[in-house]
Design a protein around this motif. Structure first.
Motif, mmCIF file in Angstrom:
data_model
loop_
_atom_site.group_PDB
_atom_site.id
_atom_site.type_symbol
_atom_site.label_atom_id
_atom_site.label_comp_id
_atom_site.label_asym_id
_atom_site.label_seq_id
_atom_site.Cartn_x
_atom_site.Cartn_y
_atom_site.Cartn_z
ATOM 1 N N PHE A 42 0.830 -1.202 0.000
ATOM 2 C CA PHE A 42 0.000 0.000 0.000
ATOM 3 C C PHE A 42 0.868 1.257 0.000
ATOM 4 C CE2 PHE A 42 -2.135 3.345 2.405
ATOM 5 C CZ PHE A 42 -3.236 3.521 1.593
ATOM 6 N N LEU A 43 1.866 1.258 0.866
ATOM 7 C CA LEU A 43 2.710 2.452 0.974
ATOM 8 C C LEU A 43 3.477 2.694 -0.316
ATOM 9 C CD1 LEU A 43 3.974 2.223 4.627
ATOM 10 C CD2 LEU A 43 2.336 3.817 3.624
ATOM 11 N N ALA A 44 3.973 1.614 -0.916
ATOM 12 C CA ALA A 44 4.723 1.784 -2.158
ATOM 13 C C ALA A 44 3.843 2.440 -3.208
ATOM 14 C CB ALA A 44 5.194 0.420 -2.656
ATOM 15 N N ARG A 45 2.596 1.968 -3.306
ATOM 16 C CA ARG A 45 1.697 2.547 -4.306
ATOM 17 C C ARG A 45 1.314 3.969 -3.941
ATOM 18 N NH1 ARG A 45 1.250 -2.692 -4.448
ATOM 19 N NH2 ARG A 45 0.625 -3.814 -6.321
ATOM 20 N N ALA A 46 1.069 4.193 -2.672
ATOM 21 C CA ALA A 46 0.705 5.548 -2.253
ATOM 22 C C ALA A 46 1.835 6.514 -2.589
ATOM 23 C CB ALA A 46 0.419 5.575 -0.758
ATOM 24 N N PHE A 47 3.051 6.061 -2.392
ATOM 25 C CA PHE A 47 4.181 6.928 -2.706
ATOM 26 C C PHE A 47 4.248 7.184 -4.211
ATOM 27 C CE2 PHE A 47 8.507 6.798 -4.452
ATOM 28 C CZ PHE A 47 8.920 8.060 -4.069
ATOM 29 N N ALA A 48 4.236 6.091 -4.991
ATOM 30 C CA ALA A 48 4.523 6.248 -6.407
ATOM 31 C C ALA A 48 3.341 6.808 -7.185
ATOM 32 C CB ALA A 48 4.942 4.909 -7.005
ATOM 33 N N LEU A 49 2.140 6.551 -6.733
ATOM 34 C CA LEU A 49 0.986 6.955 -7.533
ATOM 35 C C LEU A 49 0.258 8.174 -6.973
ATOM 36 C CD1 LEU A 49 -0.461 3.446 -8.391
ATOM 37 C CD2 LEU A 49 1.067 4.871 -9.726
ATOM 38 N N ILE A 50 0.568 8.555 -5.744
ATOM 39 C CA ILE A 50 -0.085 9.749 -5.207
ATOM 40 C C ILE A 50 0.950 10.827 -4.924
ATOM 41 C CG2 ILE A 50 -1.486 10.696 -3.345
ATOM 42 C CD1 ILE A 50 -2.729 7.947 -3.029
ATOM 43 N N LEU A 51 1.911 10.461 -4.079
ATOM 44 C CA LEU A 51 2.862 11.465 -3.621
ATOM 45 C C LEU A 51 3.755 11.948 -4.757
ATOM 46 C CD1 LEU A 51 3.300 12.685 -0.890
ATOM 47 C CD2 LEU A 51 5.219 11.151 -0.551
ATOM 48 N N LEU A 52 4.328 10.986 -5.481
ATOM 49 C CA LEU A 52 5.260 11.357 -6.547
ATOM 50 C C LEU A 52 4.587 12.228 -7.617
ATOM 51 C CD1 LEU A 52 8.123 10.890 -7.724
ATOM 52 C CD2 LEU A 52 7.148 8.975 -8.979
ATOM 53 N N PRO A 53 3.434 11.816 -8.140
ATOM 54 C CA PRO A 53 2.797 12.680 -9.134
ATOM 55 C C PRO A 53 2.477 14.062 -8.571
ATOM 56 C CG PRO A 53 1.758 10.547 -9.149
ATOM 57 C CD PRO A 53 2.693 10.560 -7.990
ATOM 58 N N LEU A 54 2.078 14.087 -7.312
ATOM 59 C CA LEU A 54 1.743 15.379 -6.716
ATOM 60 C C LEU A 54 2.969 16.281 -6.683
ATOM 61 C CD1 LEU A 54 -0.917 16.374 -5.584
ATOM 62 C CD2 LEU A 54 0.002 15.979 -3.308
ATOM 63 N N ILE A 55 4.086 15.691 -6.254
ATOM 64 C CA ILE A 55 5.316 16.483 -6.192
ATOM 65 C C ILE A 55 5.678 16.988 -7.583
ATOM 66 C CG2 ILE A 55 7.790 16.344 -5.746
ATOM 67 C CD1 ILE A 55 7.123 14.339 -3.534
ATOM 68 N N LEU A 56 5.616 16.084 -8.560
ATOM 69 C CA LEU A 56 5.980 16.480 -9.918
ATOM 70 C C LEU A 56 5.047 17.573 -10.427
ATOM 71 C CD1 LEU A 56 6.791 13.071 -11.579
ATOM 72 C CD2 LEU A 56 8.348 14.901 -10.970
#
Lengths: 730, 761
Positions: free
Chosen positions: B294-308
């Motif tokens: 869950f955390l891996a996906r939350a990072f890559a699919l929510i946090l990362l796109p948001l940062i970008l």
């Protein structure tokens, strides 16, 4: 033998659910007592009332707010009370005269509102919850001030809610009945009929209907998967369901329109929105003018050409003895020929004569030579004898299109280009004759292949603010602004200009009436209802959907003309809160259950789980489909739009409480506190019920409009700052 | 694990058709990665089983299993080659501005010139266009005023080329996605062919537009998501992470180009939820493992796109630091950061005083300045007095002078401050009319009162008086410039000065309506702030304190964008496109040229391709319904049939969901819609067609016996290929340009091809 029979006792065994009877009686009492007070127009009665009057006078109208069943139910109530339609609904608060039977006007919605209470009781039972839960749901509905207010006047929400509940109740009755009994199909049919009524009362009902279909298809899907039933049996059952739940509602929906259209057969204020053919089918109005006209347009016919667009207003092709200005305000030049416009009023200058380009005469031959699709004609303006002309000059307001003019030869090497090809767009055969009223015709300019079009832009002062007519080169097959119909028509008989003018001034002749089929009328009316755009209006009491959940707003329905007595749409704040809480609790519980079940932890047995899911499908699903669509709507919305959604919450709350009581607290059992917990829950529930009753009592003066309260007391009822309660200065 | 097994029969056949026919010489040993550790994964096995078992028809043409991947690579090269050549052909034609190039080319230039502008879309697409232009030597001087302007010597090919290259990737991505979902080269090649030879996709890729960039990111996101799904049995390996992160990056890209990117985010989100749900049900995983997933996906699919996404905006704001045409859409505070704006490093008196000259800005975002000019309301619209409007641009006519109720003469000494509750009279500086209201209805909002300019040289009547209130203020509070929200209550009628946001018709120069609203609810529409403030008698203070921080800017620009988007309402006379028009290819868009003499390009899908897509949608539903009812009823199906229905339900379901998500929301949108909005959905629809038709052809043996069913399959495939190619041959002038008479006239190159009256070429 007779003696033996006489020895048998004559027994009638009846089971009466006293609780059900009790809540029903209370419901009737709360909804029906003092129904004719206040004896004045209350809130949206002013809106529905006008349609009731039109029904009584059988005058055609078009209302985009909903299908006709709702209006018809209200009108039926009025009919029972002997209302003759002679009352002007123009102002909220206007007193009804003694001739109007107010009680009967309001009776049917109030009855529907009262019947909702026992229905909710029965529905909870069908969801397989206990009588106590059913009683709880019924009491929540019974003591909901906003539902009472909405039921007691000539409004449609209570009718909608009644049919929605009836549809769900009868469907679940059908579903729960043993599959061997045939009588259960009566329930299925009843459900289909209520669905038809639901959609017929308000378009919003469509979403509830879809929800019911979803529930039904889930059940059917299970049935298909049941391998103990034979293939044939499955097929038969599926067909039954489709027939009752899809075909019956659709047919009923059309039937409401059939009744509507066969009732309203006189012309009225909304005629102008409809096509000429539709108008001609109504008594009076256009049919009075057009009756007896020759059907086929011939060379030499005198006609008026109505544009098929009724936006912004219906209008007729028009010309008059004024030329286009040599230069427009922005410096562009014009041809300075005679103006051709579209004019929204009947006028002698709307008459045009159809001329054969090869011949001089402007009268109809005997026998008349009809104009057919593809023929090339000239159009001569009746009063000025100018030819309808177009050329490569930019039109006044839409410069990307061609100007249309009445041709004047200024000898400036601008030849006449006045040939038009008749293109009947709704033809059935290639050589179809141009028919009065029925044919929709495009006039294609032969030289440039541009099409005569109503651009709809009002001209400036030099054009007397009439609408601009242009010729547009770009074919767009669909645009109705290109279509024209012949509305008034007669065969011209006078060749001389003077005689012709006199002829044009005289009214047209008389005769048989023309009919269009019910289907054509239905399709047209339905389409118009869905596409007529109403001016987006702001209202003092309009609100946004998110405000409904917390009841930030209220609506003042009525204020006594001299005292502080007033009626407001305000819900019972306690029940409102209970509903919201249970919605939240259900969702939380469902998520927890789901996650735990996925990990193989079954908190409740499968039977209970199914019951829980079914509860959610109906109640939470019902709330969603009755609430979410409003978030996406551009319309002016009011608090009363939330009431159907609210009913689902009231259905949910007691059932959820029961679920918690019997299943959740089972865990506490192991902690040896179960009894205390369950008792606490019961006491809590009782306390909540009591406070619901007390708030109901508190808001009663605003619900029933009596007794009158003092300004100070009113101030005390203003539980929220955003509520708008009226005080009269003494 | 094994993927991409093709029916070799079709491969060779297809290749022969294309006259490339490479025999798989190098039968290199593909290294099959072992099928995960747990043997429980039945689905993987099923999917991987693929076509090797589907031996319908004569089996003489089987190729060695090891060489199976090779033809798929050759096919991929073929797809790529065709795709690039169709998109890059005649790229520089026509050498003038086409359609929306006038916007996006212009905005690219703004980036090169670092001028601030306003657009309803997020900035990434235009930044990339600007970058492409910059790299290819375009200097940002071309004005892009209107469609049809000649480019002359400007280097416009770089920007067009960039878009075309991104557009060329779409068929390639489609090929890979379908291959991944169906394990069938046939399906993949059908999907790719549909896209390569669709005139609409070609046209929309060839110009300076946001759509090719958007679609590139959408397809790339879907591709990486599908690839990631395939990695499910190799959790937390490098390739797993690679595809996961790549998905996130592409999501950010898609959202950064247009808000339509939200739909693909929803698609990926739903897919991820499904994935997590599957993991949750996998009892071999501990809760800790699931949390990791869950955390891996939350990072890559929510946090990362948001940062970008935020980074994109940060770059946007850093690059665009000069004042430009977009200033007026933003609040006063926002404008103070733009070099060249009169609020940049400005100083002005802090408190409003009588005698000051001010501009008054509505607090609705993109609300405009209170404005008046020497034009009267036309007859029939309230009283025939001078118009008062709200105007988005800075102008001398936005200046108003604040006067006391009575006196008009300026006093000596320090002027009195205006305080909460004071009665003021606002005199328009240019025309010396007073701001006035009366009981006439407003021009558009009929329930409000009309606001006019009245009187001359300050002499008016009692209807010119307004009570000034600071929102949330108490009696005696002074009015702060820029920071105070004020309301103007009309003394005589009690209404409040209000900007409805509706655009006036031509007589009002399409400026925004200003009314006096009798409803006193506090909304931004009825609140105003004082922006410019000139009063020589008061000391100036610096306004740098007002500079907003990055988050405030970000938030504000988003609100402005959403307002702008919903403000794009169809105009009355304009024919607007309806969503139901789109799948039936009802009407296209003119990219260039109208008349017979001009060079015309018309954006219209290849009708054969689009109608095949439309039919396939219906076909798909029927096939799924039949398959799932058969399963539910417990009919015994063959192994192969079960695989087919799995591909239909899983792969097809994903594509169907994508199509729905990119199409259905348009029905609820109130803004103006165009035909090209359908293209992302069309990509999904084409991929679904590939998958559906392939399975339909293969299911021929349901009705026919082996040799015939095989022939049927071949004939069907050939017929499909031929009809796509031939229709492309017929309709290619739509994309590559037409001249000469229009299609409904004789002698036209397109004569007889106007199959629908609504097409305008």
């Amino acid at each position: 033998q007779l003696g033996e029979m006489l020895q048998l006792p004559l027994v009638v065994t009846a089971q009466v659910d006293l609780l059900l009877v009790l809540v029903s009686l209370l419901a009737f009492w709360t909804r029906l007592s003092h129904l004719s007070y206040p004896n004045a127009v209350v809130f949206d009665e002013v809106y529905y009332g006008q349609f009731v009057s039109l029904y009584m006078k059988r005058v055609f109208f078009i209302d985009d707010s909903g299908p006709p069943l709702g209006h018809m139910i209200l009108a039926f109530g009025a009919y029972l009370g002997g209302f003759d339609g002679n009352f002007v609904w123009n102002r909220i608060g206007a007193e009804y005269p003694t001739t109007v039977n107010v009680w009967s006007l309001r009776l049917l919605p109030a009855l529907c509102g009262a019947l909702c209470v026992p229905l909710v009781y029965l529905l909870t039972l069908e969801l397989k919850f206990s009588h106590l839960s059913a009683l709880g749901a019924a009491v929540l509905l019974l003591l909901e001030n906003s539902l009472i207010v909405q039921s007691r006047f000539m409004l449609l929400e209570s009718v909608l809610i009644f049919f929605v509940l009836l549809a769900f109740f009868s469907y679940l009755r059908f579903h729960n009945a043993p599959s061997s009994s045939w009588s259960r199909y009566i329930w299925l049919i009843l459900s289909g009929v209520s669905c038809g009524a639901v959609v017929g009362v308000k378009y919003m009902g469509l979403f509830s209907y879809l929800l019911l279909l979803v529930v039904a298809s889930l059940h059917t899907w299970k049935l298909i998967g049941d391998k103990t039933i034979s293939h044939r049996n499955v097929c038969v059952q599926c067909v039954h369901r489709v027939l009752c739940l899809v075909v019956v509602p659709v047919l009923l929906y059309v039937f409401w329109f059939y009744v509507h259209l066969s009732f309203l057969n006189r012309s009225g204020p909304h005629d102008q929105l409809m096509s000429s053919a539709f108008q001609a089918s109504l008594q009076g109005g256009l049919s009075r003018i057009t009756r007896g006209q020759p059907l086929e347009v011939a060379y030499g016919s005198q006609v008026t050409l109505r544009s098929s667009v009724s936006q912004p207003i219906p209008c007729w092709l028009h010309s008059h003895k004024v030329n286009y200005p040599i230069r427009y305000d922005n410096g562009r030049g014009s041809s300075h020929q005679q103006q051709v416009t579209c004019y929204p009023f009947k006028d002698v200058n709307n008459w045009w004569i159809i001329k054969d380009p090869g011949r001089q005469q402007l009268v109809v031959d005997t026998p008349p030579r009809p104009v057919r699709h593809g023929d090339v004609i000239q159009l001569v303006h009746g009063m000025t004898s100018r030819f309808l002309n177009s050329h490569d000059v930019a039109a006044p307001m839409s410069p990307h299109t061609q100007e249309v003019s009445g041709y004047i030869d200024f000898n400036v090497s601008m030849p006449a280009q006045n040939l038009w090809r008749v293109d009947i767009s709704n033809r059935e055969a290639e050589s179809e004759v141009w028919k009065t009223i029925l044919s929709e015709v495009r006039l294609v300019h032969v030289n440039t292949s541009a099409v005569l079009k109503l651009s709809g832009v009002p001209l400036p002062d030099w054009g007397f603010r009439q609408l601009e007519v242009v010729a547009d080169k770009l074919f767009k097959a669909h645009s109705s602004s290109l279509e024209w119909t012949v509305e008034e028509h007669r065969y011209g008989t006078s060749q001389e200009q003077k005689e012709r003018e006199a002829e044009l001034h005289s009214p047209t002749h008389i005769d048989v009436d023309r009919k269009i089929s019910f289907w054509a009328k239905f399709v047209e009316l339905q389409w118009k209802m869905l596409t007529v755009k109403q001016e987006e209006s702001e209202h003092k009491y309009s609100s946004s959907p998110l405000e409904w959940i917390t009841m930030e707003t209220n609506i003042a329905y009525w204020l006594h003309s001299s005292t502080n007595a007033q009626i407001h749409l305000i819900g019972n704040p306690v029940s409102w809160g209970v509903g919201n809480l249970s919605l939240l609790a259900y969702q939380l519980l469902a998520v927890v259950y789901l996650l735990r079940r996925r990990r193989g932890l079954k908190d409740v047995p499968d039977g209970v789980w199914d019951q829980f899911v079914c509860l959610g499908c109906v109640c939470v699903g019902g709330w969603l489909v009755n609430f979410v669509p409003f978030l996406l709507m551009d319309k002016t919305l009011f608090l009363y739009h939330y009431l159907p959604a609210l009913c689902y919450l009231y259905l949910l709350s007691p059932a959820l409480l029961e679920h918690a009581h019997t299943h959740l607290l089972r865990y506490a059992h192991q902690l040896q506190h179960s009894l205390t917990h369950q008792r606490a829950l019961c006491v809590g529930a009782l306390a909540v019920l009591l406070s619901i009753f007390l708030t109901y009592r508190t808001f009663c003066p605003l619900t029933y409009g009596s007794p009158e309260l003092s300004a100070h007391q009113l101030q005390g009822l203003k539980w929220r700052d955003t509520w708008d309660i009226l005080y009269r200065r003494r | 694990m094994a993927k991409a097994e093709c029916t070799p029969k079709w491969n060779t056949l297809a290749l022969r058709n294309r006259k490339t026919c490479p025999t798989p010489e190098k039968s290199f040993q593909t290294t099959f990665t072992p099928v995960s550790k747990d043997k429980n994964s039945q689905t993987a096995g099923l999917l991987a089983g693929g076509d090797t078992q589907s031996s319908n028809g004569p089996s003489g043409q089987f190729v060695a299993r090891g060489s199976i991947e090779s033809p798929s690579k050759v096919l991929l090269m073929l797809v790529a080659g065709l795709s690039f050549s169709t998109r890059l052909y005649k790229l520089t034609e026509p050498p003038h501005v086409c359609w929306d190039e006038t916007h996006f080319g212009k905005m690219g230039s703004y980036y090169i010139n670092r001028t601030f502008f306003f657009d309803v879309h997020p900035p990434l697409g235009k930044m990339l266009i600007g970058l492409a232009g910059y790299m290819s030597g375009y200097n940002g001087t071309f004005p892009f005023i209107k469609p049809g302007d000649k480019y002359e010597n400007q280097n416009y090919w770089g920007m067009r080329g960039f878009c075309a290259v991104l557009g060329s990737f779409l068929p390639i991505f489609a090929y890979l996605i379908v291959l991944e979902l169906s394990n069938s080269c046939t399906a993949a090649i059908i999907a790719a062919t549909l896209l390569i030879f669709d005139t609409g996709c070609i046209t929309i890729s060839q110009y300076i537009l946001l759509d090719p960039i958007l679609m590139f990111f959408i397809m790339a996101a879907v591709l990486s998501m599908v690839k990631f799904n395939q990695q499910r049995y190799r959790s937390f390996t490098a390739s797993w992470w690679f595809w996961l992160v790549l998905t996130g990056i592409n999501l950010a890209g898609a959202l950064g180009v247009k808000f339509v990117g939200l739909f693909v985010i929803v698609l990926v989100g739903l897919n991820t939820i499904g994935d997590l749900w599957r993991l949750l049900g996998d009892m071999s995983l501990s809760l800790v493992d699931i949390a990791k997933h869950f955390l891996a996906r939350a990072f890559a699919l929510i946090l990362l796109p948001l940062i970008l996404y935020v980074t994109i905006f940060a770059v946007h704001f850093v690059v665009l630091n000069k004042s430009g045409p977009g200033d007026g859409f933003f609040s006063s505070a926002f404008q103070s950061r733009l070099i060249g704006n009169n609020l940049h490093n400005a100083s002005m008196p802090e408190y409003l005083a009588f005698g000051s000259t001010v501009t008054i800005k509505n607090l609705r975002i993109a609300g405009g300045y209170l404005h008046s000019h020497w034009h009267l309301y036309p007859e029939g619209v309230g009283a025939r007095q001078q118009q008062v409007t709200a105007y988005l641009h800075k102008d001398y006519n936005n200046l108003w002078v604040v006067h006391r109720q009575q006196d008009n003469n300026s006093q000596s000494g320090n002027p009195d401050l205006v305080r909460h509750g004071d009665i003021v009279r606002l005199e328009h500086k240019e025309t010396t009319r007073n701001l006035h209201s009366h009981l006439h209805e407003a021009p558009l909002t009929k329930k409000h009162f009309q606001v006019t300019g009245y009187g001359i040289n300050g002499t008016g009547d009692a209807n010119d008086l307004w009570q000034m209130e600071v929102c949330g203020g108490r009696k005696g509070d002074p009015v702060k410039v820029l920071r105070s929200k004020v309301r103007f209550l009309h003394r005589a009628t009690g209404c409040v000065l209000y900007s409805s946001g509706k655009t006036l018709p031509k007589w009002g120069w399409e400026q925004i309506e200003v009314t006096c609203s009798p409803y006193l609810k506090e909304t931004p529409s009825s609140q105003w702030n004082i922006e410019d403030h000139i009063n020589p008698k008061l000391p100036n203070i610096s306004l740098s304190v007002l500079k907003p921080n990055f988050l405030e800017i970000l938030l504000e620009s988003h609100i402005v964008m959403f307002r702008g988007n919903s403000g794009l309402k169809p105009k009355d006379n304009e024919m607007n496109s309806k969503p139901w028009h789109w799948p039936i290819n009802y009407q296209g868009l003119r990219f260039s040229g109208v008349n017979a003499t001009e060079y015309r390009v018309y954006l219209l899908g290849n009708p054969v391709v689009w109608w095949i897509n439309l039919a396939s949608l219906g076909l798909y539903f029927t096939m799924v319904a039949v398959a799932s009812i058969a399963t539910q009823r417990g009919f015994s199906l063959g192994q192969q049939r079960i695989e087919h229905s799995l591909v239909l339900v899983r792969g097809g379901g994903l594509l169907m969901l994508g199509w729905l998500l990119h199409y259905a929301p348009f029905f609820t949108m109130g803004r103006i819609l165009y035909f090209h909005h359908y293209f992302p959905a069309m990509l999904f629809s084409s991929m679904l067609t590939g998958l559906t038709l392939d399975i339909l052809f293969r299911s021929a043996d349901l009705l026919l016996h082996p040799p015939y069913s095989y022939w049927f399959q071949r004939t069907g495939q050939l017929l499909l290929l031929f009809s796509i190619l031939y229709s492309f041959y017929l309709f290619h002038p739509l994309s590559y340009g037409m001249t000469g008479p229009l299609a409904h006239e004789p002698g036209s190159a397109m004569a007889g091809l106007k199959w629908m009256d609504s097409w305008e070429f």
